[in-house]
Structure formats: C-alpha cells, structure tokens
Design a protein around this motif. Structure first.
Motif, PDB file in Angstrom:
ATOM      1  N   ALA A  24      40.434  31.575  45.469  1.00 11.78           N
ATOM      2  CA  ALA A  24      41.504  31.908  46.465  1.00 11.78           C
ATOM      3  C   ALA A  24      42.399  32.897  45.843  1.00 11.78           C
ATOM      4  CB  ALA A  24      42.112  30.420  46.339  1.00 11.78           C
ATOM      5  N   GLY A  25      42.746  33.088  44.499  1.00  7.31           N
ATOM      6  CA  GLY A  25      43.320  34.203  43.910  1.00  7.31           C
ATOM      7  C   GLY A  25      42.945  35.428  44.515  1.00  7.31           C
ATOM      8  N   ALA A  26      41.694  35.738  44.216  1.00  7.43           N
ATOM      9  CA  ALA A  26      41.086  37.046  44.479  1.00  7.43           C
ATOM     10  C   ALA A  26      41.121  37.125  46.256  1.00  7.43           C
ATOM     11  CB  ALA A  26      39.423  37.074  44.250  1.00  7.43           C
ATOM     12  N   ALA A  27      41.014  36.285  46.911  1.00 13.24           N
ATOM     13  CA  ALA A  27      41.213  36.504  48.548  1.00 13.24           C
ATOM     14  C   ALA A  27      42.665  36.776  48.820  1.00 13.24           C
ATOM     15  CB  ALA A  27      40.853  35.160  49.207  1.00 13.24           C
ATOM     16  N   ILE A  28      43.521  36.188  48.055  1.00  9.27           N
ATOM     17  CA  ILE A  28      44.859  36.604  48.272  1.00  9.27           C
ATOM     18  C   ILE A  28      45.396  38.089  47.880  1.00  9.27           C
ATOM     19  CG2 ILE A  28      47.480  36.086  47.488  1.00  9.27           C
ATOM     20  CD1 ILE A  28      46.585  33.103  47.199  1.00  9.27           C
ATOM     21  N   ARG A  29      44.948  38.327  46.619  1.00  9.20           N
ATOM     22  CA  ARG A  29      45.152  39.813  46.384  1.00  9.20           C
ATOM     23  C   ARG A  29      44.414  40.735  47.269  1.00  9.20           C
ATOM     24  NH1 ARG A  29      43.117  38.119  41.159  1.00  9.20           N
ATOM     25  NH2 ARG A  29      41.320  39.152  41.635  1.00  9.20           N
TER      26      ARG A  29
END
Length: 285
Positions: A24-29
């Motif tokens: 999820a963090g990678a998608a937000i970035r």
C-alpha cells in the motif's frame, strides 16, 4: 476468560500485514506523482483522497485472501463482518491525509489485528522513507534496525518534548483541548502535532520524543501504534494515570491517553489535572 490467540495465526498475520502495508505504501508513493483528488469526508473537516481508497483496497484484498473469516474495520469502508468475529483487523490505509492534501510528506499506513478486542499484531509503515515497524503481543517490537526499546532520552533541559493528538470530533473551541494545549506548551520544551498519530507512536517508541498525549483520539490508528509502543516498553495510561485498557471498542467516541517511559505518564497526569483549572477568554466559542 478469553481463549489465547492461535500462535500460528498471529505469526502468519504478522507477515501478511507487513507485506500489505508495504505494498500500500508503494502505491501511495507512486500515486503522489499524479494529480491528487481530494474531497471532504463528513462534517468534521476530515479529508479523503483516491490514494486512501487505493491503499485500503490493496490491504483489504490481501487480508481477505489470507484470512477470509476475519472481520475488518477499515477507515474508509467501515466494518466488514466475518465468520470468525473474535479476530478483527483494524486498517488505517493512509494516516496523514490532511498532510498530503497540503503537500507535506508526513504520512503512514497502519494495520492491526485484534483478538477478542485486544491488539495482538501491529504494523506501521512510513512510505516516504520505506521504513516499517511491527510488534506481536508478548513478543516485542521491531523496526529497520532490530528490536525497539523505548528508553528514556537524556534531556539537555528538564522540559520534555511531547506529541499532541486531538480527535477530529474535537472542535477548535473545545475548552478541555484549549486548556490541555496551553498547559502542555507552558511545561514542555516543544509540543508537536504531526497529523499522523501513527508516526507519533513510532517517535515515542524509539525514544525520539519523551511523551505523547491524546485527547478523544480515534480508535482506527490506536491499536497498531499503541501495541508497538507497549512492546517497546512505553507505559500508556488514561488521564488519571491508570493503565489504559488495551481492548479496542469501535463504538468508542474517543480515547484519552498519556504515553511515555519512566515517570513521564505520571508527570503528564499531573499536568492534565492542572489543565482542568485553565480558562481561556477572548476566543470565539
């Protein structure tokens, strides 16, 4: 007495939660490279973006695939029932939406698993630095550099550095919040408000700050952060100084807490008591 959680489920859940938070963090970035779509959520000033929804979809997909019988309480989509309601995931897909909305890169992803209401797994991921912290109840807290131990900082001055959190339901004219803020600021070296409570929990867990005060805090971002803090050695109490109940109640309208090492919670409880006598005049109510 509640039955102890299955150790195999807890171990598997930890791995799944870490992977889900980091995905999820990678998608937000990646999503922050595109135009941000922001809209109001509710009447209390909260916001939601397409990145909140994207991150939540990623996390829920991972959790449903691995644990289809578990219940889920998610920030954006609410409660999802399951055949095994004694297990409930609490998901904050983007803690710090208001920061992102104004261009501040201060945000995190939080996932917790509760058994009979008590957090047993907690994961916090910070996408901007690609750092992850996690804890298992009774098994300690860990981060990028190994085990976290919330040791008291050596202070060059006697005044502590504190983090402050007030729930979205707390209005600007709330007399309790006003009194607390003024009292804390008068007795602290610095009081910070990150708008990402999970990162504040990580700061107090690592010993970067001395204490953390929450007034009517929401329950979504509480279990992941507080479990990591407890497992790192942080004491968490209510405003009277009594140990804070670890069980999460989704119906709770807000939680008051004090957190820190050593005598910090006791000292903060004294400040909270003194704040009750503070009156602020000349400001709109």
């Amino acid at each position: 007495m509640n039955e102890a959680p299955d150790a195999a489920v807890v171990a598997s859940a930890t791995d799944i939660a870490i992977a889900a938070a980091e995905e999820a963090g990678a998608a937000i970035r990646a999503g922050l490279r595109e135009a941000l779509q922001v809209r109001a959520k509710g009447a209390d000033g909260d916001l939601v973006t397409q990145l909140d929804l994207l991150a939540e979809d990623i996390i829920l997909r991972r959790l449903r695939e691995a644990f289809p019988g578990h219940a889920i309480l998610a920030e954006e989509s609410g409660r999802h029932g399951g055949a095994q309601d004694s297990w409930c995931w609490v998901v904050d897909p983007l803690d710090g939406t208001n920061n992102i909305a104004v261009g501040l890169p201060v945000y995190s992803v939080g996932i917790a698993l509760c058994h009979a209401g008590t957090p047993v797994v907690g994961v916090v991921h910070e996408p901007t630095t690609d750092r992850t912290w996690w804890a298992v109840r009774g098994g300690g807290a860990f981060g990028p550099h190994g085990r976290i131990r919330g040791l008291a900082r050596e202070r060059k001055r006697s005044a502590p550095t504190l983090a402050w959190l007030q729930g979205y339901s707390v209005g600007s004219a709330d007399p309790v919040a006003r009194g607390l803020r003024l009292t804390l600021e008068a007795n602290a070296r610095r009081v910070i408000q990150l708008w990402s409570p999970l990162l504040c929990w990580m700061m107090v867990s690592r010993g970067d700050i001395d204490g953390f005060v929450g007034y009517r805090a929401g329950v979504i971002d509480l279990p992941a952060g507080s479990l990591i803090a407890r497992e790192s050695g942080i004491r968490i109490t209510d405003f009277d100084g009594a140990p804070l109940d670890e069980r999460i109640d989704p119906a709770d309208g807000g939680v008051d807490f004090l957190a820190g090492t050593g005598e910090i919670p006791h000292d903060l409880a004294l400040l909270v008591k003194s704040a009750a006598d503070v009156r602020v005049s000349g400001l709109a109510r």
